[in-house]
Design a protein around this motif. Structure first.
Motif, PDB file in Angstrom:
ATOM      1  N   MET A 160       0.823  -1.198   0.000  1.00  0.00           N
ATOM      2  CA  MET A 160       0.000   0.000   0.000  1.00  0.00           C
ATOM      3  C   MET A 160       0.861   1.254   0.000  1.00  0.00           C
ATOM      4  O   MET A 160       0.549   2.238  -0.676  1.00  0.00           O
ATOM      5  CB  MET A 160      -0.918   0.016   1.225  1.00  0.00           C
ATOM      6  CG  MET A 160      -1.784   1.269   1.345  1.00  0.00           C
ATOM      7  SD  MET A 160      -3.121   1.340   0.151  1.00  0.00           S
ATOM      8  CE  MET A 160      -4.347   0.348   1.018  1.00  0.00           C
ATOM      9  N   GLY A 161       1.944   1.249   0.777  1.00  0.00           N
ATOM     10  CA  GLY A 161       2.739   2.451   0.979  1.00  0.00           C
ATOM     11  C   GLY A 161       3.915   2.588   0.048  1.00  0.00           C
ATOM     12  O   GLY A 161       3.843   3.281  -0.966  1.00  0.00           O
ATOM     13  N   ALA A 162       5.026   1.935   0.383  1.00  0.00           N
ATOM     14  CA  ALA A 162       6.244   2.104  -0.405  1.00  0.00           C
ATOM     15  C   ALA A 162       7.153   0.904  -0.259  1.00  0.00           C
ATOM     16  O   ALA A 162       7.184   0.241   0.783  1.00  0.00           O
ATOM     17  CB  ALA A 162       6.989   3.366   0.033  1.00  0.00           C
ATOM     18  N   LEU A 163       7.909   0.642  -1.311  1.00  0.00           N
ATOM     19  CA  LEU A 163       9.047  -0.264  -1.229  1.00  0.00           C
ATOM     20  C   LEU A 163      10.278   0.574  -0.935  1.00  0.00           C
ATOM     21  O   LEU A 163      10.533   1.581  -1.598  1.00  0.00           O
ATOM     22  CB  LEU A 163       9.239  -1.028  -2.538  1.00  0.00           C
ATOM     23  CG  LEU A 163      10.502  -1.918  -2.548  1.00  0.00           C
ATOM     24  CD1 LEU A 163      10.194  -3.319  -3.015  1.00  0.00           C
ATOM     25  CD2 LEU A 163      11.620  -1.302  -3.382  1.00  0.00           C
ATOM     26  N   SER A 220      13.271   4.865  -2.786  1.00  0.00           N
ATOM     27  CA  SER A 220      11.971   4.314  -2.406  1.00  0.00           C
ATOM     28  C   SER A 220      11.023   4.465  -3.580  1.00  0.00           C
ATOM     29  O   SER A 220      11.080   5.463  -4.306  1.00  0.00           O
ATOM     30  CB  SER A 220      11.387   5.024  -1.182  1.00  0.00           C
ATOM     31  OG  SER A 220      12.105   4.702  -0.013  1.00  0.00           O
ATOM     32  N   ILE A 221      10.160   3.484  -3.758  1.00  0.00           N
ATOM     33  CA  ILE A 221       9.173   3.509  -4.833  1.00  0.00           C
ATOM     34  C   ILE A 221       7.810   3.459  -4.152  1.00  0.00           C
ATOM     35  O   ILE A 221       7.446   2.452  -3.550  1.00  0.00           O
ATOM     36  CB  ILE A 221       9.381   2.345  -5.803  1.00  0.00           C
ATOM     37  CG1 ILE A 221      10.822   2.374  -6.342  1.00  0.00           C
ATOM     38  CG2 ILE A 221       8.380   2.415  -6.953  1.00  0.00           C
ATOM     39  CD1 ILE A 221      11.248   1.102  -7.039  1.00  0.00           C
ATOM     40  N   SER A 222       7.075   4.578  -4.245  1.00  0.00           N
ATOM     41  CA  SER A 222       5.926   4.805  -3.375  1.00  0.00           C
ATOM     42  C   SER A 222       4.604   4.759  -4.126  1.00  0.00           C
ATOM     43  O   SER A 222       4.482   5.281  -5.227  1.00  0.00           O
ATOM     44  CB  SER A 222       6.044   6.177  -2.706  1.00  0.00           C
ATOM     45  OG  SER A 222       7.213   6.259  -1.915  1.00  0.00           O
ATOM     46  N   ASN A 223       3.642   4.160  -3.449  1.00  0.00           N
ATOM     47  CA  ASN A 223       2.243   4.257  -3.855  1.00  0.00           C
ATOM     48  C   ASN A 223       1.530   5.317  -3.012  1.00  0.00           C
ATOM     49  O   ASN A 223       0.612   5.969  -3.469  1.00  0.00           O
ATOM     50  CB  ASN A 223       1.562   2.898  -3.687  1.00  0.00           C
ATOM     51  CG  ASN A 223       0.131   2.876  -4.179  1.00  0.00           C
ATOM     52  OD1 ASN A 223      -0.159   3.332  -5.277  1.00  0.00           O
ATOM     53  ND2 ASN A 223      -0.775   2.338  -3.373  1.00  0.00           N
ATOM     54  N   GLY A 224       1.987   5.487  -1.768  1.00  0.00           N
ATOM     55  CA  GLY A 224       1.426   6.466  -0.851  1.00  0.00           C
ATOM     56  C   GLY A 224       2.364   7.634  -0.638  1.00  0.00           C
ATOM     57  O   GLY A 224       3.366   7.786  -1.335  1.00  0.00           O
ATOM     58  N   THR A 225       2.047   8.442   0.350  1.00  0.00           N
ATOM     59  CA  THR A 225       2.789   9.679   0.561  1.00  0.00           C
ATOM     60  C   THR A 225       3.933   9.560   1.556  1.00  0.00           C
ATOM     61  O   THR A 225       4.919  10.303   1.449  1.00  0.00           O
ATOM     62  CB  THR A 225       1.844  10.788   1.045  1.00  0.00           C
ATOM     63  OG1 THR A 225       1.182  10.358   2.233  1.00  0.00           O
ATOM     64  CG2 THR A 225       0.818  11.123  -0.018  1.00  0.00           C
ATOM     65  N   SER A 226       3.816   8.659   2.537  1.00  0.00           N
ATOM     66  CA  SER A 226       4.782   8.704   3.633  1.00  0.00           C
ATOM     67  C   SER A 226       5.220   7.320   4.080  1.00  0.00           C
ATOM     68  O   SER A 226       4.568   6.306   3.801  1.00  0.00           O
ATOM     69  CB  SER A 226       4.195   9.467   4.826  1.00  0.00           C
ATOM     70  OG  SER A 226       3.121   8.747   5.425  1.00  0.00           O
ATOM     71  N   PRO A 303      17.391  -8.625  -6.837  1.00  0.00           N
ATOM     72  CA  PRO A 303      16.578  -7.699  -7.616  1.00  0.00           C
ATOM     73  C   PRO A 303      15.086  -7.952  -7.471  1.00  0.00           C
ATOM     74  O   PRO A 303      14.646  -9.014  -7.045  1.00  0.00           O
ATOM     75  CB  PRO A 303      17.032  -7.972  -9.050  1.00  0.00           C
ATOM     76  CG  PRO A 303      17.401  -9.422  -9.048  1.00  0.00           C
ATOM     77  CD  PRO A 303      18.021  -9.651  -7.691  1.00  0.00           C
ATOM     78  N   ALA A 304      14.319  -6.915  -7.861  1.00  0.00           N
ATOM     79  CA  ALA A 304      12.865  -7.002  -7.855  1.00  0.00           C
ATOM     80  C   ALA A 304      12.313  -6.109  -8.955  1.00  0.00           C
ATOM     81  O   ALA A 304      12.920  -5.096  -9.315  1.00  0.00           O
ATOM     82  CB  ALA A 304      12.311  -6.566  -6.503  1.00  0.00           C
ATOM     83  N   THR A 305      11.170  -6.511  -9.458  1.00  0.00           N
ATOM     84  CA  THR A 305      10.407  -5.659 -10.375  1.00  0.00           C
ATOM     85  C   THR A 305       9.258  -5.069  -9.588  1.00  0.00           C
ATOM     86  O   THR A 305       8.463  -5.798  -8.990  1.00  0.00           O
ATOM     87  CB  THR A 305       9.872  -6.472 -11.571  1.00  0.00           C
ATOM     88  OG1 THR A 305      10.972  -7.017 -12.298  1.00  0.00           O
ATOM     89  CG2 THR A 305       9.044  -5.588 -12.496  1.00  0.00           C
ATOM     90  N   VAL A 306       9.195  -3.738  -9.570  1.00  0.00           N
ATOM     91  CA  VAL A 306       8.182  -3.019  -8.802  1.00  0.00           C
ATOM     92  C   VAL A 306       7.308  -2.256  -9.794  1.00  0.00           C
ATOM     93  O   VAL A 306       7.812  -1.428 -10.571  1.00  0.00           O
ATOM     94  CB  VAL A 306       8.821  -2.039  -7.808  1.00  0.00           C
ATOM     95  CG1 VAL A 306       7.761  -1.418  -6.902  1.00  0.00           C
ATOM     96  CG2 VAL A 306       9.884  -2.751  -6.988  1.00  0.00           C
ATOM     97  N   ALA A 307       6.011  -2.549  -9.782  1.00  0.00           N
ATOM     98  CA  ALA A 307       5.127  -1.966 -10.796  1.00  0.00           C
ATOM     99  C   ALA A 307       3.847  -1.451 -10.163  1.00  0.00           C
ATOM    100  O   ALA A 307       3.363  -1.990  -9.156  1.00  0.00           O
ATOM    101  CB  ALA A 307       4.790  -3.006 -11.868  1.00  0.00           C
ATOM    102  N   ALA A 308       3.290  -0.402 -10.753  1.00  0.00           N
ATOM    103  CA  ALA A 308       1.961   0.053 -10.371  1.00  0.00           C
ATOM    104  C   ALA A 308       0.927  -0.991 -10.789  1.00  0.00           C
ATOM    105  O   ALA A 308       1.018  -1.548 -11.871  1.00  0.00           O
ATOM    106  CB  ALA A 308       1.656   1.390 -11.049  1.00  0.00           C
TER     107      ALA A 308
END
Length: 317
Positions: A160-163, A220-226, A303-308
């Motif tokens: 929900m937040g961030a990697l 950091s790769i974020s979906n949320g703000t904080s 490694p990881a793939t981080v996607a919306a």
């Protein structure tokens, strides 16, 4: 991936729902007082039953056992999932409901509560939070994006937040190896210890198809703000724009890092030359020996793939 259909999840007012309530088995920094997840969970269960809903109360001795119990309740037909706790419980919740026709409710009772903060939920009044959930659960749910993490040989993980992959992840990794002290002081001491050895990290990145190398203190790769209990790393991020926000701090001295660090709590770091924030759809990220965290939970080595993942979750709240 298609968004979740909203049909059959808008029950009429007065309809009794089958709701699974998952209560944090391990508050990160204690939690035995009146506002602990355990006490708050008692109140939530009692209030939802009083409102006429059918409640499956889920308490387990550890996080993995609770996750299994939640998955079983959803497979058995739960119509909603309510999590009581902090960002770790939100992480458990979104992984249970991702791409399922089961709305999530959040009753903040943790240390950081960054997901709840970004969603505009009541933070310091669990009673108000459960009343808000009750008002929302007979209307249409909010449709939210999640971040999705894929690693070779592993099941996908949503956040929900961030990697986090950098200084903040190193702090978490160090703090999690210590049994003492308990409470927030453990995290604060871990920050000081990592500051003492602050150094640039070498990243390999593929950002929306563009490959490159990057030296940075953290990414950091974020979906949320904080993250971290109110650190507004990506203050303009939105949960429903179909994108993630990538936050990069370039190599800096310890002195300069300490000057930037307090600004993050107000969002005033944005626009500084050492900081870059950009919107992305997908990032393949790697760095030697670095462990990734998401929503404060340990994910594992890069490694990881981080996607919306647009429209991956439903929220009543």
């Amino acid at each position: 991936m298609n968004t979740i259909p909203r049909t059959s999840i808008e029950p009429a007012a007065g309809t009794a729902l089958s709701i699974a309530v998952a209560i944090n088995p391990r508050a990160a920094f204690g939690g035995k007082g009146a506002s602990s997840p355990t006490r708050t969970g008692d109140m939530v269960v009692a209030r939802l039953r009083e409102a006429g809903h059918h409640i499956s109360e889920l308490r387990r001795g550890d996080y993995l056992a609770l996750k299994r119990a939640v998955d079983a309740e959803i497979a058995a037909g739960a119509q909603a999932l309510v999590v009581v706790g902090g960002d770790g419980m939100v992480h458990l919740g979104v992984n249970a409901v991702a791409h399922k026709n089961v709305p999530l409710g959040i009753i903040p009772a943790g240390t950081g509560n960054d997901a709840a903060r970004g969603l505009g939920l009541e933070l310091n009044n669990p009673g108000a939070a459960v009343e808000h959930f009750l008002r929302c659960c007979h209307g249409g749910p909010r449709i939210l994006d999640l971040g999705r993490i894929d690693r070779a040989g592993q099941e996908p993980v949503w956040f929900m937040g961030a990697l986090s992959a950098g200084f903040d992840a190193l702090v978490n990794e160090r703090a999690n190896t210590w049994r003492w002290p308990r409470g927030p002081m453990r995290y604060n001491l871990a920050i000081l210890r990592e500051l003492a050895v602050l150094r640039p990290l070498n990243y390999s990145l593929v950002v929306d198809g563009q490959a490159g190398k990057q030296q940075a203190v953290l990414i950091s790769i974020s979906n949320g703000t904080s993250i971290g209990g109110g650190m507004l790393i990506t203050p303009k991020a939105k949960y429903d724009d179909g994108l993630l926000d990538m936050f990069v701090v370039s190599p800096v001295s310890r002195t300069r890092f300490l000057r930037i660090y307090p600004l993050v709590f107000s969002g005033r770091h944005a626009g500084r030359p050492e900081v870059r924030i950009r919107q992305v759809s997908e990032v393949i990220i790697d760095a030697p020996g670095l462990i990734a965290y998401a929503d404060g939970e340990r994910i594992g080595p890069l490694p990881a793939t981080v996607a919306a993942d647009p429209g991956a979750a439903l929220l009543w709240g």
